[in-house]
Motif scaffolding. Sequence first.
Motif, PDB file in Angstrom:
ATOM      1  N   GLN A 112       0.822  -1.201   0.000  1.00 57.04           N
ATOM      2  CA  GLN A 112       0.000   0.000   0.000  1.00 57.04           C
ATOM      3  C   GLN A 112       0.862   1.258   0.000  1.00 57.04           C
ATOM      4  O   GLN A 112       1.959   1.273   0.549  1.00 57.04           O
ATOM      5  N   ALA A 113       0.324   2.289  -0.626  1.00 52.01           N
ATOM      6  CA  ALA A 113       1.053   3.554  -0.705  1.00 52.01           C
ATOM      7  C   ALA A 113       1.239   4.156   0.681  1.00 52.01           C
ATOM      8  O   ALA A 113       0.511   3.843   1.617  1.00 52.01           O
ATOM      9  N   VAL A 114       2.236   5.018   0.799  1.00 47.46           N
ATOM     10  CA  VAL A 114       2.492   5.694   2.072  1.00 47.46           C
ATOM     11  C   VAL A 114       1.254   6.497   2.466  1.00 47.46           C
ATOM     12  O   VAL A 114       0.678   7.221   1.648  1.00 47.46           O
ATOM     13  N   PHE A 115       0.832   6.355   3.725  1.00 48.10           N
ATOM     14  CA  PHE A 115      -0.384   7.012   4.196  1.00 48.10           C
ATOM     15  C   PHE A 115      -0.129   8.490   4.439  1.00 48.10           C
ATOM     16  O   PHE A 115       0.807   8.863   5.160  1.00 48.10           O
ATOM     17  N   ASP A 116      -0.950   9.324   3.848  1.00 49.20           N
ATOM     18  CA  ASP A 116      -0.864  10.772   4.032  1.00 49.20           C
ATOM     19  C   ASP A 116      -2.165  11.247   4.681  1.00 49.20           C
ATOM     20  O   ASP A 116      -3.198  11.333   4.015  1.00 49.20           O
ATOM     21  N   PRO A 117      -2.153  11.553   5.979  1.00 52.62           N
ATOM     22  CA  PRO A 117      -3.400  11.948   6.652  1.00 52.62           C
ATOM     23  C   PRO A 117      -4.038  13.206   6.064  1.00 52.62           C
ATOM     24  O   PRO A 117      -5.252  13.365   6.137  1.00 52.62           O
ATOM     25  N   GLN A 118      -3.250  14.067   5.468  1.00 54.47           N
ATOM     26  CA  GLN A 118      -3.809  15.302   4.917  1.00 54.47           C
ATOM     27  C   GLN A 118      -4.721  15.042   3.724  1.00 54.47           C
ATOM     28  O   GLN A 118      -5.650  15.809   3.456  1.00 54.47           O
ATOM     29  N   THR A 119      -4.484  13.955   2.993  1.00 55.09           N
ATOM     30  CA  THR A 119      -5.285  13.672   1.805  1.00 55.09           C
ATOM     31  C   THR A 119      -6.152  12.416   1.944  1.00 55.09           C
ATOM     32  O   THR A 119      -7.033  12.191   1.120  1.00 55.09           O
ATOM     33  N   ALA A 120      -5.895  11.626   2.986  1.00 55.18           N
ATOM     34  CA  ALA A 120      -6.606  10.354   3.141  1.00 55.18           C
ATOM     35  C   ALA A 120      -8.093  10.587   3.421  1.00 55.18           C
ATOM     36  O   ALA A 120      -8.479  11.564   4.060  1.00 55.18           O
ATOM     37  N   LYS A 121      -8.918   9.663   2.907  1.00 54.87           N
ATOM     38  CA  LYS A 121     -10.357   9.702   3.147  1.00 54.87           C
ATOM     39  C   LYS A 121     -10.783   8.374   3.763  1.00 54.87           C
ATOM     40  O   LYS A 121     -10.242   7.330   3.434  1.00 54.87           O
ATOM     41  N   GLY A 122     -11.767   8.429   4.646  1.00 55.63           N
ATOM     42  CA  GLY A 122     -12.255   7.198   5.258  1.00 55.63           C
ATOM     43  C   GLY A 122     -12.994   7.475   6.548  1.00 55.63           C
ATOM     44  O   GLY A 122     -13.090   8.628   7.008  1.00 55.63           O
ATOM     45  N   THR A 123     -13.525   6.409   7.139  1.00 53.28           N
ATOM     46  CA  THR A 123     -14.281   6.495   8.389  1.00 53.28           C
ATOM     47  C   THR A 123     -13.671   5.546   9.413  1.00 53.28           C
ATOM     48  O   THR A 123     -13.350   4.403   9.083  1.00 53.28           O
ATOM     49  N   PHE A 124     -13.535   6.023  10.643  1.00 52.06           N
ATOM     50  CA  PHE A 124     -12.969   5.228  11.730  1.00 52.06           C
ATOM     51  C   PHE A 124     -13.983   5.205  12.863  1.00 52.06           C
ATOM     52  O   PHE A 124     -14.391   6.250  13.370  1.00 52.06           O
ATOM     53  N   ARG A 125     -14.406   3.998  13.256  1.00 48.26           N
ATOM     54  CA  ARG A 125     -15.465   3.845  14.261  1.00 48.26           C
ATOM     55  C   ARG A 125     -14.865   3.442  15.608  1.00 48.26           C
ATOM     56  O   ARG A 125     -14.115   2.477  15.690  1.00 48.26           O
ATOM     57  N   ILE A 126     -15.278   4.167  16.651  1.00 50.67           N
ATOM     58  CA  ILE A 126     -14.783   3.945  18.003  1.00 50.67           C
ATOM     59  C   ILE A 126     -15.958   3.532  18.882  1.00 50.67           C
ATOM     60  O   ILE A 126     -16.894   4.315  19.095  1.00 50.67           O
ATOM     61  N   ALA A 127     -15.931   2.305  19.377  1.00 46.56           N
ATOM     62  CA  ALA A 127     -16.985   1.844  20.290  1.00 46.56           C
ATOM     63  C   ALA A 127     -16.557   2.189  21.711  1.00 46.56           C
ATOM     64  O   ALA A 127     -15.506   1.751  22.188  1.00 46.56           O
TER      65      ALA A 127
END
Length: 307
Positions: free
Chosen positions: A87-102
């Motif tokens: 996988q490509a290097v993760f860039d938080p500034q451009t990354a998209k997605g959802t993270f669920r915290i229970a």
Amino acid sequence: MNFATLDLNLLRVLDALFREGSTVKAASGLAMSQSAVSGALSRLRHALGDQLFIRQGNRLVATDYAAGIEAGLREELERLEALLAPQAVFDPQTAKGTFRIAASDFFAELLMPPLADLLQKSAPHLRAQLVDLVPTDYVTSLERRNADIALIPDLPLPEWVNREPLFYSPFYVIAREGHPVTAGLGEGMEMPMDVFCALHHVLFSPEGNLAAMGDAALHRVGKSRQVAMTVPVFSGVCRAVSESDLIALVPAQLASKVADTFRLRVFEPPMKIDPALIIGIWHKRSDNTPMANWMRKQVFTLMKALD
């Protein structure tokens, strides 16, 4: 052809034969022997029910059937290569997605505000969701992908669940400002045992239990308390205390955070209660998932600051 029994390595050989038009050149490109490539071609002919290649001088020429699948085969192999590539290097500034915290609503007060600020500055396209923590279903929520992490008191876990200690949470007693019985107590003082046991309590319990860690601690010194009400969320506990003469035991970090908002006074409990160790848990399958790994680190760093 029975695709379930087809050796997919044969498709790499077929692609090489398309490219090279020769078993010798295909063998060289695949680091195989010519006899192994010839054997693979024989198996392919049998599996696909077609000659696939006809010898024309020194070159293999694809049959009409083989020519018809050449482009599609190459596309599928390239798609598989892309799918399985690192996988490509993760860039938080451009990354998209959802993270669920229970987690319980304790974390709505203590985690979500600083996490919101962090994400706005560092990962503006990521979405964080705080979802209900089902007390008897921590592990299933991870297994079914209903949550990426769960924040829970320490407990035994299956081997496929990872854990990280985050912080210890002691307990404080809260009472409303102007409470007639606690008015003479100084802020932060230990509440006398007779006062603690005489007053009625609100108990945090999503399951509706009438006893918790505080009751076990009282039992060890031969005392008990009067639970008048149970509430499934901490915000409800604090609201009930702020608008009545009930008192409650709540995590120290929460008491300190909301005391001014709910106009509460905070006291030490009269008995020893072992602090609860809060841990973060997640499924091992996401250990190396870039976004999940980054988000776990951010959440856990914010939570460890509460220790």
